[in-house]
Scaffold this active site. Structure first.
Site, PDB file in Angstrom:
ATOM      1  N   CYS A  33     -20.813 -31.021 -37.065  1.00 50.84           N
ATOM      2  CA  CYS A  33     -21.401 -31.800 -38.161  1.00 50.84           C
ATOM      3  C   CYS A  33     -20.739 -31.434 -39.492  1.00 50.84           C
ATOM      4  O   CYS A  33     -20.518 -32.298 -40.349  1.00 50.84           O
ATOM      5  CB  CYS A  33     -22.902 -31.536 -38.263  1.00 50.84           C
ATOM      6  SG  CYS A  33     -23.798 -31.932 -36.761  1.00 50.84           S
TER       7      CYS A  33
ATOM      8  N   ARG B 171     -25.078 -38.559 -32.687  1.00 49.76           N
ATOM      9  CA  ARG B 171     -24.183 -38.987 -33.778  1.00 49.76           C
ATOM     10  C   ARG B 171     -24.107 -40.514 -33.754  1.00 49.76           C
ATOM     11  O   ARG B 171     -23.282 -41.090 -33.043  1.00 49.76           O
ATOM     12  CB  ARG B 171     -22.790 -38.376 -33.600  1.00 49.76           C
ATOM     13  CG  ARG B 171     -22.809 -36.872 -33.588  1.00 49.76           C
ATOM     14  CD  ARG B 171     -21.441 -36.248 -33.396  1.00 49.76           C
ATOM     15  NE  ARG B 171     -21.600 -34.866 -32.968  1.00 49.76           N
ATOM     16  CZ  ARG B 171     -21.892 -33.844 -33.769  1.00 49.76           C
ATOM     17  NH1 ARG B 171     -22.017 -34.047 -35.065  1.00 49.76           N
ATOM     18  NH2 ARG B 171     -22.047 -32.633 -33.294  1.00 49.76           N
TER      19      ARG B 171
HETATM   20  C1  BEZ Z   1     -22.325 -29.261 -33.921  1.00 50.01           C
HETATM   21  O1  BEZ Z   1     -21.474 -28.400 -33.837  1.00 50.01           O
HETATM   22  O2  BEZ Z   1     -22.379 -30.039 -34.870  1.00 50.01           O
HETATM   23  C2  BEZ Z   1     -23.326 -29.391 -32.828  1.00 50.01           C
HETATM   24  C3  BEZ Z   1     -22.914 -29.147 -31.529  1.00 50.01           C
HETATM   25  C4  BEZ Z   1     -23.842 -29.246 -30.500  1.00 50.01           C
HETATM   26  C5  BEZ Z   1     -25.151 -29.598 -30.793  1.00 50.01           C
HETATM   27  C6  BEZ Z   1     -25.526 -29.888 -32.079  1.00 50.01           C
HETATM   28  C7  BEZ Z   1     -24.614 -29.780 -33.114  1.00 50.01           C
END
Ligand code: BEZ
Length: 240
Positions: free
Chosen positions: A56, A139
Site C-alpha cells: 500500500c 485493492r
Molecule cells: C501490503 O503490503 O500492502 C499488504 C499485503 C498483504 C495484506 C495487506 C496489505
C-alpha cells in the site's frame, strides 16, 4: 456440507454504468460529499487494505507522484481504507518523512484518504471480499465520470500492487471514447488506431467497406478502424 452450503454469499456491488453510490465521510483533507463534490471531474476512488503496510505504501507514493498528471486529465484521486483518520495521518507523515521507493522520496499525499473504520463505504462499494479478507478492503479501483457514473472497475488482491500505466491508460481511453465517439482496441494507447462504431446514420456498411468514409478502413463489415493521432487525442482530453 452440501454444494449449496459452499456457495459464496450473495453481495450487492455497484456495476459499470451505475451511478456511483453516494456517501459523506471524514478524510485527511476534511469532509467529503461523494460524488457531488466531484461533479464535472473524473474521479478515481480506490481502496487499499491497510495503513502501514508495504505494498500500500508503494501504491500511495505512486498515486501521489502521478496526482498532477491525473489532474491534467481532469481526474481527482480519493483513497480509502478501513483505518481511522489518526492512523491515516501518521502513515502519510511516515511515508513523507522516511520512505524511499523507485526514486520517489519525501512524497506528500495531498489527495483525500477516507476514514472508513465503520466499513460503511467499503461495504457499499463491494470493496470487502470475505474470501480474501473480511476485515480489510481489497485493492479496488472505481473510475467515475463527470456525471457521477461508474465507468470502469478493477480489483486486485491484497498481495498485488496495482499497475499505474493501466490506470492512466483507462482514463485516457475512456476520455478518448467519449470525445471521439469511438471504442479502443486491445492494448490501445494514444496514437493507435481506434474502432469506429457500426455503420448507421452516418453511412452504410457498404460505403464503409468501399472506402467512402474518410480515413475509415474495414477488415470486414463489423471491424472498421480509423487513425487519430496522439496529438489530436491529447488536444481533446488533456486539460492542463
Ligand atoms: C501490503 O503490503 O500492502 C499488504 C499485503 C498483504 C495484506 C495487506 C496489505
Amino acid at each position: 456440507m452440501t454444494m449449496a452450503d459452499q456457495q459464496a454469499p450473495v453481495t450487492t456491488m455497484p456495476r459499470i454504468g451505475d451511478p456511483a453510490p453516494t456517501f459523506t465521510a471524514s478524510t485527511t483533507q476534511g469532509e467529503i460529499n461523494f460524488p457531488a463534490d466531484y461533479a464535472g471531474q473524473w474521479v478515481i476512488l480506490f481502496s487499499h487494505p491497510a495503513d502501514f503496510t508495504p505494498v500500500c505504501t508503494t501504491e500511495f507514493m505512486t498515486f501521489a507522484s502521478l496526482a498532477d498528471e491525473f489532474r491534467a486529465y481532469n481526474t481527482q484521486l480519493v483513497g480509502l481504507s478501513v483505518d481511522g483518520l489518526y492512523s491515516h495521518i501518521a502513515w502519510l507523515r511516515t511515508i513523507q518523512d522516511k520512505i524511499e521507493f523507485n526514486n520517489m522520496k519525501n512524497v506528500e499525499v495531498k489527495f483525500p484518504l477516507i476514514d472508513d473504520v465503520s466499513m460503511a463505504v467499503a461495504q457499499k462499494y463491494g470493496m470487502i471480499m470475505p474470501g480474501e479478507d473480511s476485515t480489510k478492503a481489497v485493492r479496488a479501483v472505481f473510475v467515475i465520470d463527470p456525471q457521477g457514473v461508474i465507468r470502469t472497475i478493477i480489483y486486485y488482491p491484497l498481495s498485488m500492487g496495482r499497475n499505474f500505466d493501466e490506470i492512466m491508460r483507462v482514463i485516457k481511453a475512456l476520455q478518448t471514447a467519449d470525445a471521439f465517439s469511438v471504442a479502443t482496441p486491445a492494448d490501445w494507447r494514444p496514437g493507435d488506431r481506434v474502432i469506429v462504431p457500426p455503420a448507421g446514420s452516418c453511412g452504410t456498411a457498404k460505403d464503409r467497406m468501399d472506402g467512402k468514409e474518410d480515413g475509415v478502413e474495414c477488415e470486414d463489415w463489423f471491424f472498421c478502424t480509423k487513425a487519430i493521432s496522439a496529438e489530436d487525442v491529447e488536444k481533446a482530453i488533456r486539460k492542463a
